[in-house]
Design a protein around this motif. Structure first.
Motif, PDB file in Angstrom:
ATOM      1  N   PRO A  96       0.338 -17.318   1.960  1.00  0.00           N
ATOM      2  CA  PRO A  96       0.709 -16.334   2.989  1.00  0.00           C
ATOM      3  C   PRO A  96       2.121 -16.511   3.540  1.00  0.00           C
ATOM      4  N   ASP A  97       2.648 -17.739   3.507  1.00  0.00           N
ATOM      5  CA  ASP A  97       4.014 -17.937   4.015  1.00  0.00           C
ATOM      6  C   ASP A  97       5.037 -17.230   3.136  1.00  0.00           C
ATOM      7  N   VAL A  98       4.897 -17.375   1.830  1.00  0.00           N
ATOM      8  CA  VAL A  98       5.797 -16.675   0.911  1.00  0.00           C
ATOM      9  C   VAL A  98       5.609 -15.166   1.041  1.00  0.00           C
ATOM     10  N   THR A  99       4.362 -14.745   1.195  1.00  0.00           N
ATOM     11  CA  THR A  99       4.077 -13.316   1.341  1.00  0.00           C
ATOM     12  C   THR A  99       4.738 -12.751   2.594  1.00  0.00           C
ATOM     13  N   GLN A 100       4.687 -13.496   3.687  1.00  0.00           N
ATOM     14  CA  GLN A 100       5.337 -13.041   4.913  1.00  0.00           C
ATOM     15  C   GLN A 100       6.851 -12.971   4.732  1.00  0.00           C
ATOM     16  N   ALA A 101       7.424 -13.943   4.032  1.00  0.00           N
ATOM     17  CA  ALA A 101       8.861 -13.915   3.762  1.00  0.00           C
ATOM     18  C   ALA A 101       9.222 -12.689   2.920  1.00  0.00           C
ATOM     19  N   CYS A 102       8.377 -12.356   1.960  1.00  0.00           N
ATOM     20  CA  CYS A 102       8.618 -11.169   1.133  1.00  0.00           C
ATOM     21  C   CYS A 102       8.573  -9.903   1.972  1.00  0.00           C
ATOM     22  N   ARG A 103       7.643  -9.855   2.920  1.00  0.00           N
ATOM     23  CA  ARG A 103       7.577  -8.685   3.808  1.00  0.00           C
ATOM     24  C   ARG A 103       8.868  -8.520   4.608  1.00  0.00           C
ATOM     25  N   ILE A 104       9.356  -9.608   5.159  1.00  0.00           N
ATOM     26  CA  ILE A 104      10.593  -9.542   5.955  1.00  0.00           C
ATOM     27  C   ILE A 104      11.760  -9.086   5.094  1.00  0.00           C
ATOM     28  N   LEU A 105      11.882  -9.660   3.911  1.00  0.00           N
ATOM     29  CA  LEU A 105      12.987  -9.297   3.024  1.00  0.00           C
ATOM     30  C   LEU A 105      12.908  -7.835   2.594  1.00  0.00           C
ATOM     31  N   THR A 106      11.719  -7.391   2.198  1.00  0.00           N
ATOM     32  CA  THR A 106      11.596  -6.034   1.662  1.00  0.00           C
ATOM     33  C   THR A 106      11.623  -4.967   2.751  1.00  0.00           C
ATOM     34  N   PRO A 113      -8.735  -4.578  -3.134  1.00  0.00           N
ATOM     35  CA  PRO A 113      -9.768  -4.674  -2.094  1.00  0.00           C
ATOM     36  C   PRO A 113      -9.292  -5.473  -0.886  1.00  0.00           C
ATOM     37  N   ASP A 114      -8.275  -6.307  -1.092  1.00  0.00           N
ATOM     38  CA  ASP A 114      -7.739  -7.154  -0.025  1.00  0.00           C
ATOM     39  C   ASP A 114      -6.208  -7.082  -0.039  1.00  0.00           C
ATOM     40  N   PRO A 115      -5.631  -5.922   0.274  1.00  0.00           N
ATOM     41  CA  PRO A 115      -4.174  -5.746   0.187  1.00  0.00           C
ATOM     42  C   PRO A 115      -3.431  -6.632   1.175  1.00  0.00           C
ATOM     43  N   VAL A 116      -2.200  -7.004   0.802  1.00  0.00           N
ATOM     44  CA  VAL A 116      -1.356  -7.784   1.700  1.00  0.00           C
ATOM     45  C   VAL A 116      -0.244  -6.936   2.306  1.00  0.00           C
ATOM     46  N   ASP A 117      -0.089  -5.701   1.817  1.00  0.00           N
ATOM     47  CA  ASP A 117       0.934  -4.798   2.347  1.00  0.00           C
ATOM     48  C   ASP A 117       0.580  -3.379   1.923  1.00  0.00           C
ATOM     49  N   SER A 118       1.308  -2.411   2.432  1.00  0.00           N
ATOM     50  CA  SER A 118       1.083  -1.007   2.074  1.00  0.00           C
ATOM     51  C   SER A 118       2.426  -0.312   1.937  1.00  0.00           C
ATOM     52  N   ALA A 119       2.419   0.864   1.303  1.00  0.00           N
ATOM     53  CA  ALA A 119       3.656   1.619   1.108  1.00  0.00           C
ATOM     54  C   ALA A 119       3.325   3.105   1.018  1.00  0.00           C
ATOM     55  N   HIS A 120       4.326   3.943   1.247  1.00  0.00           N
ATOM     56  CA  HIS A 120       4.151   5.387   1.228  1.00  0.00           C
ATOM     57  C   HIS A 120       4.644   5.973  -0.094  1.00  0.00           C
ATOM     58  N   TYR A 121       4.277   7.215  -0.330  1.00  0.00           N
ATOM     59  CA  TYR A 121       4.676   7.978  -1.506  1.00  0.00           C
ATOM     60  C   TYR A 121       4.092   7.375  -2.783  1.00  0.00           C
ATOM     61  N   LEU A 155       4.018  -8.146  -3.332  1.00  0.00           N
ATOM     62  CA  LEU A 155       3.252  -7.548  -2.251  1.00  0.00           C
ATOM     63  C   LEU A 155       2.216  -6.547  -2.751  1.00  0.00           C
ATOM     64  N   GLY A 156       2.194  -6.306  -4.050  1.00  0.00           N
ATOM     65  CA  GLY A 156       1.169  -5.453  -4.631  1.00  0.00           C
ATOM     66  C   GLY A 156       1.323  -3.975  -4.368  1.00  0.00           C
ATOM     67  N   VAL A 157       2.543  -3.517  -4.074  1.00  0.00           N
ATOM     68  CA  VAL A 157       2.760  -2.098  -3.788  1.00  0.00           C
ATOM     69  C   VAL A 157       3.430  -1.362  -4.944  1.00  0.00           C
TER      70      VAL A 157
END
Length: 223
Positions: free
Chosen positions: A62-72, A131-139, A192-194
């Motif tokens: 989750p730490d790397v995932t959170q860093a990816c969220r901030i960057l993206t 079933p257990d997403p870590v992020d979401s995106a539009h379009y 992030l699986g989007v």
């Protein structure tokens, strides 16, 4: 006899170089687009395998995932990239009165936005569903807007930097930042699986195609 400082990078390549690069980039973009639209099984299989693996990693770290969220979402977000391009355009006008180049930069960025949104609507590819997403995106998924926008904006800015001539140290630093950013934004979208990996590849190819086409246009029509 005038000689260039050894601390400066070589001058930009001849106009024909960008034009020659545009041809293979265009062909690769078309081939990938056809494979995505026809849902070519080997490509779909590779997309699914990579995405499932990275999703497991994202859940496990989750730490790397959170860093990816901030960057993206902040550093490499398309809005951030467009604002950076707009700021450089304003600086070009204020510092050099380079209205033509500033307009070229803004228009190319706008074309990139229209291209990605048009293709998303036309291809209508669904994003990965977990079933257990870590992020979401539009379009829709194809192509990755993050990858395309970062490639276009940073690619154009890197070419402008090279064109005006800078120290070798600054040039190497700029190249490193651009390469890390363009590759990094693609990795974060898959992590992030989007996006499917081919969405990111499509964004890179189309972004590079737009950059080479814009450079060719600048060489041809810049007054």
């Amino acid at each position: 006899m005038h000689t260039r400082s050894v601390d400066s990078p070589p001058r930009p390549p001849a106009p024909g170089t960008a034009r020659r690069l545009a041809v293979p980039l265009g062909l690769c973009s078309v081939v990938l687009l056809v494979l995505v639209v026809t849902k070519w099984h080997p490509l779909m299989s590779v997309d699914g395998g990579i995405s499932r693996t990275t999703h497991r990693w994202a859940l496990a770290d989750p730490d790397v995932t959170q860093a990816c969220r901030i960057l993206t979402d902040w550093v490499w977000d398309p809005l951030t990239m467009r604002l950076l391009g707009a700021a450089v355009a304003v600086w070009l006008v204020w510092r050099y009165a380079a209205w033509w180049t500033a307009g070229w930069l803004v228009v190319t960025s706008a074309v990139g936005t229209l291209l990605q949104q048009g293709l998303k609507a036309a291809v209508d590819r669904n994003r990965p569903v977990w079933p257990d997403p870590v992020d979401s995106a539009h379009y829709q998924a194809y192509p990755s807007g993050h990858a395309l926008t970062a490639t276009v904006v940073l690619g154009l800015l890197l070419w402008l930097l090279h064109r005006h001539g800078v120290s070798r140290q600054l040039w190497c630093t700029a190249v490193t930042v651009v390469v890390v950013s363009v590759i990094g934004v693609g990795v974060t979208r898959v992590w992030l699986g989007v996006h499917w990996p081919s969405d990111v590849l499509g964004g890179w190819l189309l972004g590079a195609l737009l950059v080479t086409s814009a450079i060719t246009a600048h060489h041809r029509w810049h007054p």
